[in-house]
Design a protein around this motif. Structure first.
Motif, PDB file in Angstrom:
ATOM      1  N   ILE A  25     -18.418  29.138  10.832  1.00 52.14           N
ATOM      2  CA  ILE A  25     -18.968  28.881   9.385  1.00 52.14           C
ATOM      3  C   ILE A  25     -20.514  28.990   9.402  1.00 52.14           C
ATOM      4  CG2 ILE A  25     -17.042  27.486   8.703  1.00 52.14           C
ATOM      5  CD1 ILE A  25     -18.862  25.097   9.085  1.00 52.14           C
ATOM      6  N   PHE A  26     -21.219  29.074  10.579  1.00 51.70           N
ATOM      7  CA  PHE A  26     -22.734  29.474  10.684  1.00 51.70           C
ATOM      8  C   PHE A  26     -22.955  29.803  12.286  1.00 51.70           C
ATOM      9  CE2 PHE A  26     -26.806  27.577  11.993  1.00 51.70           C
ATOM     10  CZ  PHE A  26     -27.697  27.898  10.847  1.00 51.70           C
ATOM     11  N   GLU A  27     -23.994  30.674  12.248  1.00 52.12           N
ATOM     12  CA  GLU A  27     -24.297  31.303  13.499  1.00 52.12           C
ATOM     13  C   GLU A  27     -25.786  31.711  13.286  1.00 52.12           C
ATOM     14  OE1 GLU A  27     -23.199  34.425  17.066  1.00 52.12           O
ATOM     15  OE2 GLU A  27     -21.654  33.738  15.445  1.00 52.12           O
ATOM     16  N   ARG A  28     -26.863  31.345  14.124  1.00 54.23           N
ATOM     17  CA  ARG A  28     -28.015  31.730  13.925  1.00 54.23           C
ATOM     18  C   ARG A  28     -28.808  31.437  15.154  1.00 54.23           C
ATOM     19  NH1 ARG A  28     -30.938  29.562   8.776  1.00 54.23           N
ATOM     20  NH2 ARG A  28     -29.403  30.812   7.846  1.00 54.23           N
ATOM     21  N   PRO A  29     -29.676  32.298  15.650  1.00 50.57           N
ATOM     22  CA  PRO A  29     -30.585  32.422  16.876  1.00 50.57           C
ATOM     23  C   PRO A  29     -31.342  30.956  17.011  1.00 50.57           C
ATOM     24  CG  PRO A  29     -31.050  34.338  15.789  1.00 50.57           C
ATOM     25  CD  PRO A  29     -30.171  33.703  14.736  1.00 50.57           C
ATOM     26  N   PHE A  30     -31.680  30.340  17.886  1.00 53.13           N
ATOM     27  CA  PHE A  30     -32.178  29.121  17.929  1.00 53.13           C
ATOM     28  C   PHE A  30     -33.647  28.889  17.419  1.00 53.13           C
ATOM     29  CE2 PHE A  30     -28.637  27.901  20.954  1.00 53.13           C
ATOM     30  CZ  PHE A  30     -28.389  26.589  20.487  1.00 53.13           C
ATOM     31  N   PHE A  31     -34.261  30.044  17.603  1.00 51.40           N
ATOM     32  CA  PHE A  31     -35.833  30.351  17.173  1.00 51.40           C
ATOM     33  C   PHE A  31     -35.797  30.077  15.615  1.00 51.40           C
ATOM     34  CE2 PHE A  31     -34.525  34.720  17.499  1.00 51.40           C
ATOM     35  CZ  PHE A  31     -34.992  35.020  16.258  1.00 51.40           C
ATOM     36  N   ASP A  32     -34.540  30.321  15.094  1.00 51.54           N
ATOM     37  CA  ASP A  32     -34.537  30.511  13.403  1.00 51.54           C
ATOM     38  C   ASP A  32     -33.787  29.100  13.045  1.00 51.54           C
ATOM     39  OD1 ASP A  32     -35.244  31.775  11.352  1.00 51.54           O
ATOM     40  OD2 ASP A  32     -33.261  32.758  11.010  1.00 51.54           O
ATOM     41  N   VAL A  33     -33.815  28.201  13.712  1.00 55.96           N
ATOM     42  CA  VAL A  33     -33.209  27.062  13.075  1.00 55.96           C
ATOM     43  C   VAL A  33     -34.229  25.872  13.194  1.00 55.96           C
ATOM     44  CG1 VAL A  33     -31.481  25.036  13.635  1.00 55.96           C
ATOM     45  CG2 VAL A  33     -30.879  27.581  14.377  1.00 55.96           C
ATOM     46  N   GLU A  34     -34.304  25.214  11.929  1.00 51.23           N
ATOM     47  CA  GLU A  34     -35.522  24.379  11.752  1.00 51.23           C
ATOM     48  C   GLU A  34     -35.091  22.799  12.181  1.00 51.23           C
ATOM     49  OE1 GLU A  34     -37.712  22.177   7.992  1.00 51.23           O
ATOM     50  OE2 GLU A  34     -37.040  24.368   7.819  1.00 51.23           O
ATOM     51  N   ARG A  35     -33.819  22.406  11.825  1.00 48.62           N
ATOM     52  CA  ARG A  35     -33.154  20.937  12.369  1.00 48.62           C
ATOM     53  C   ARG A  35     -31.755  21.224  12.167  1.00 48.62           C
ATOM     54  NH1 ARG A  35     -36.075  17.566  10.357  1.00 48.62           N
ATOM     55  NH2 ARG A  35     -37.825  18.903   9.859  1.00 48.62           N
ATOM     56  N   SER A  46     -21.875  20.020  21.881  1.00 43.44           N
ATOM     57  CA  SER A  46     -21.780  20.385  23.176  1.00 43.44           C
ATOM     58  C   SER A  46     -23.224  19.978  23.862  1.00 43.44           C
ATOM     59  CB  SER A  46     -21.504  21.650  23.485  1.00 43.44           C
ATOM     60  OG  SER A  46     -22.620  22.725  22.956  1.00 43.44           O
ATOM     61  N   ALA A  47     -23.162  19.556  25.067  1.00 46.51           N
ATOM     62  CA  ALA A  47     -24.369  19.226  25.889  1.00 46.51           C
ATOM     63  C   ALA A  47     -25.330  20.472  25.825  1.00 46.51           C
ATOM     64  CB  ALA A  47     -24.152  18.870  27.119  1.00 46.51           C
ATOM     65  N   ALA A  48     -24.739  21.831  26.011  1.00 46.51           N
ATOM     66  CA  ALA A  48     -25.618  23.004  25.737  1.00 46.51           C
ATOM     67  C   ALA A  48     -26.369  22.964  24.628  1.00 46.51           C
ATOM     68  CB  ALA A  48     -24.700  24.304  26.248  1.00 46.51           C
ATOM     69  N   ALA A  49     -25.745  22.840  23.494  1.00 46.60           N
ATOM     70  CA  ALA A  49     -26.281  22.910  22.304  1.00 46.60           C
ATOM     71  C   ALA A  49     -27.393  21.965  22.026  1.00 46.60           C
ATOM     72  CB  ALA A  49     -25.246  22.817  20.949  1.00 46.60           C
ATOM     73  N   ILE A  50     -27.187  20.906  22.284  1.00 51.34           N
ATOM     74  CA  ILE A  50     -28.197  19.744  22.503  1.00 51.34           C
ATOM     75  C   ILE A  50     -29.378  19.954  23.296  1.00 51.34           C
ATOM     76  CG2 ILE A  50     -28.807  17.432  23.220  1.00 51.34           C
ATOM     77  CD1 ILE A  50     -25.937  16.510  22.594  1.00 51.34           C
ATOM     78  N   HIS A  51     -29.286  20.763  24.716  1.00 53.49           N
ATOM     79  CA  HIS A  51     -30.196  20.916  25.596  1.00 53.49           C
ATOM     80  C   HIS A  51     -30.968  22.010  24.854  1.00 53.49           C
ATOM     81  CE1 HIS A  51     -31.883  23.381  28.655  1.00 53.49           C
ATOM     82  NE2 HIS A  51     -32.209  22.281  29.409  1.00 53.49           N
ATOM     83  N   GLU A  52     -30.345  23.078  24.286  1.00 51.00           N
ATOM     84  CA  GLU A  52     -31.206  24.247  23.639  1.00 51.00           C
ATOM     85  C   GLU A  52     -31.913  23.706  22.336  1.00 51.00           C
ATOM     86  OE1 GLU A  52     -31.686  27.631  24.649  1.00 51.00           O
ATOM     87  OE2 GLU A  52     -30.932  26.684  26.454  1.00 51.00           O
ATOM     88  N   CYS A  53     -31.558  22.907  21.762  1.00 47.43           N
ATOM     89  CA  CYS A  53     -32.000  22.094  20.375  1.00 47.43           C
ATOM     90  C   CYS A  53     -33.468  21.660  20.995  1.00 47.43           C
ATOM     91  CB  CYS A  53     -31.235  21.257  19.520  1.00 47.43           C
ATOM     92  SG  CYS A  53     -30.085  22.161  18.743  1.00 47.43           S
ATOM     93  N   VAL A  54     -33.263  20.564  21.876  1.00 47.82           N
ATOM     94  CA  VAL A  54     -34.518  20.102  22.472  1.00 47.82           C
ATOM     95  C   VAL A  54     -35.494  21.016  23.120  1.00 47.82           C
ATOM     96  CG1 VAL A  54     -35.023  18.358  24.391  1.00 47.82           C
ATOM     97  CG2 VAL A  54     -33.099  17.870  23.153  1.00 47.82           C
ATOM     98  N   ARG A  55     -34.984  21.991  23.900  1.00 46.35           N
ATOM     99  CA  ARG A  55     -35.862  23.018  24.219  1.00 46.35           C
ATOM    100  C   ARG A  55     -36.509  23.801  23.247  1.00 46.35           C
ATOM    101  NH1 ARG A  55     -36.082  28.183  26.864  1.00 46.35           N
ATOM    102  NH2 ARG A  55     -34.051  28.800  25.879  1.00 46.35           N
ATOM    103  N   HIS A  56     -36.011  23.997  22.182  1.00 47.17           N
ATOM    104  CA  HIS A  56     -36.650  24.714  21.115  1.00 47.17           C
ATOM    105  C   HIS A  56     -37.281  23.732  20.035  1.00 47.17           C
ATOM    106  CE1 HIS A  56     -34.000  28.030  22.387  1.00 47.17           C
ATOM    107  NE2 HIS A  56     -34.805  28.967  21.586  1.00 47.17           N
ATOM    108  N   GLY A  57     -37.389  22.481  20.354  1.00 49.23           N
ATOM    109  CA  GLY A  57     -38.187  21.384  19.577  1.00 49.23           C
ATOM    110  C   GLY A  57     -37.411  21.250  18.112  1.00 49.23           C
ATOM    111  N   ILE A  58     -36.089  21.381  18.285  1.00 48.22           N
ATOM    112  CA  ILE A  58     -35.241  21.354  16.995  1.00 48.22           C
ATOM    113  C   ILE A  58     -34.517  19.944  17.120  1.00 48.22           C
ATOM    114  CG2 ILE A  58     -33.013  22.041  15.655  1.00 48.22           C
ATOM    115  CD1 ILE A  58     -33.533  24.615  17.307  1.00 48.22           C
ATOM    116  N   PRO A  59     -34.977  19.227  15.957  1.00 44.40           N
ATOM    117  CA  PRO A  59     -34.366  17.758  16.080  1.00 44.40           C
ATOM    118  C   PRO A  59     -33.070  17.744  15.585  1.00 44.40           C
ATOM    119  CG  PRO A  59     -35.827  17.974  14.239  1.00 44.40           C
ATOM    120  CD  PRO A  59     -36.070  19.312  14.915  1.00 44.40           C
TER     121      PRO A  59
END
Length: 329
Positions: A25-35, A46-59
């Motif tokens: 229902i949603f798919e977007r590059p991490f660099f284009d996600v604000e939060r 998933s832990a992988a999603a959490i890791h990428e959000c943290v790496r990109h500074g996405i709260p």
């Protein structure tokens, strides 16, 4: 915002993916996600999603069904400015804490007056009695601003009582004005409110809270060390101080505007239903994206929150004058 029961948030290559019942229902590059805002207890991340959000500074922000924030995940490396936090704590014991407390109170009062002015201007010709009713409260709120500006003290504890008194008197006048604008509104209630208007306000404040928490953290400040709200374990006093500059301009204007256009609120078991939560969240995000003139330049309201948080840090650390945000009307 993720609020569908059974939703899954994961990572696919360099993209954030949200699935519901196996369907993307949603798919977007991490660099284009604000939060990422999770507003359901039935989502899996998933832990992988959490890791990428943290790496990109996405709260990653978590809201209850009523809109109350209960958790936020950010990188531990954000806001690691030791000097800023040291000065923030020291400021509590000197005049810096007094000046910040006064600025937060002035910002809250001026914005309360300006929200009433905003809704009064549309009634000047059509409903003169309501216009005059609102402006009588505006005048009294602006008198309180002058009283706050005259408060003197050498540390935050010495002025907190006077500031809270002025804020409380201003809030009573402000909500009297809101009651006149929204007849079904019978007074302000916080968490646990079951009426329509307070439920909308509380849900909107929950969204705003996370924006302010993120800004404070990114500015290198301790969210639990405030100047007007008292210290208490688990109470983010600085976030609660700073959010007062934005409640009226971001959430109240949004909610009152929606109600003024005949918006029908849907309730489910004493709480906002899913469709209403989604609509309100979208309207609050639109308001946060609104570009306004601030300090001589155009900024989104969301960016103004970050500017103000950095302003607090600059004041306690370097003595740069802090001025509260005051929205237009």
């Amino acid at each position: 915002m993720i609020d569908g029961f059974g939703a899954f948030v994961g990572k696919k290559s360099e993209r954030l993916v949200v699935k519901l019942k196996g369907e993307v229902i949603f798919e977007r590059p991490f660099f284009d996600v604000e939060r990422v805002i999770v507003a359901t207890g039935g989502a899996t991340i998933s832990a992988a999603a959490i890791h990428e959000c943290v790496r990109h500074g996405i709260p990653l922000e978590f809201l209850s069904f009523s809109g109350a924030p209960y958790a936020s995940l950010v990188s531990p490396n954000l806001g690691g400015t030791v000097r800023t936090r040291r000065e923030q704590l020291l400021a509590y014991e000197d005049r810096r804490g007094v000046e910040l407390g006064k600025a937060f109170a002035v910002g809250k009062l001026k914005n309360s007056a300006n929200v009433l002015k905003y809704f009064a201007k549309y009634r000047k010709g059509a409903d003169r009695r309501t216009y005059d009713f609102l402006y009588r409260r505006v005048d009294r709120i602006e008198e309180l601003v002058r009283l706050v500006e005259e408060i003197e003290g050498s540390r935050a504890d010495e002025v907190r009582g006077a500031l809270l008194n002025a804020e409380g008197r201003g809030a009573a006048l402000y909500w009297e004005g809101v009651e006149r604008l929204v007849p079904e509104f019978s007074g302000r209630e916080g968490r646990g409110a079951g009426d329509l208007v307070n439920s909308l306000l509380n849900y909107g404040y929950g969204i705003l809270y996370h924006r302010v928490l993120s800004a404070v953290t990114r500015a290198g400040l301790d969210p639990f060390a405030g100047y007007v709200h008292t210290d208490r374990p688990g109470k983010p006093s600085l976030v609660l101080d700073l959010i007062e500059e934005f409640r009226g301009q971001v959430v109240d204007r949004t909610v009152l505007g929606m109600l003024g256009t005949g918006f029908r609120v849907g309730m489910d078991g004493g709480m906002l239903d899913e469709a209403t939560r989604k609509l309100l969240a979208g309207k609050v995000r639109e308001r946060l994206a609104t570009r306004i003139k601030h300090r001589g330049r155009k900024h989104s309201l969301e960016n103004v929150i970050h500017i103000q948080a950095r302003g607090v840090a600059g004041f306690v650390r370097d003595g740069v004058l802090y001025r509260p945000f005051v929205g237009s009307w």
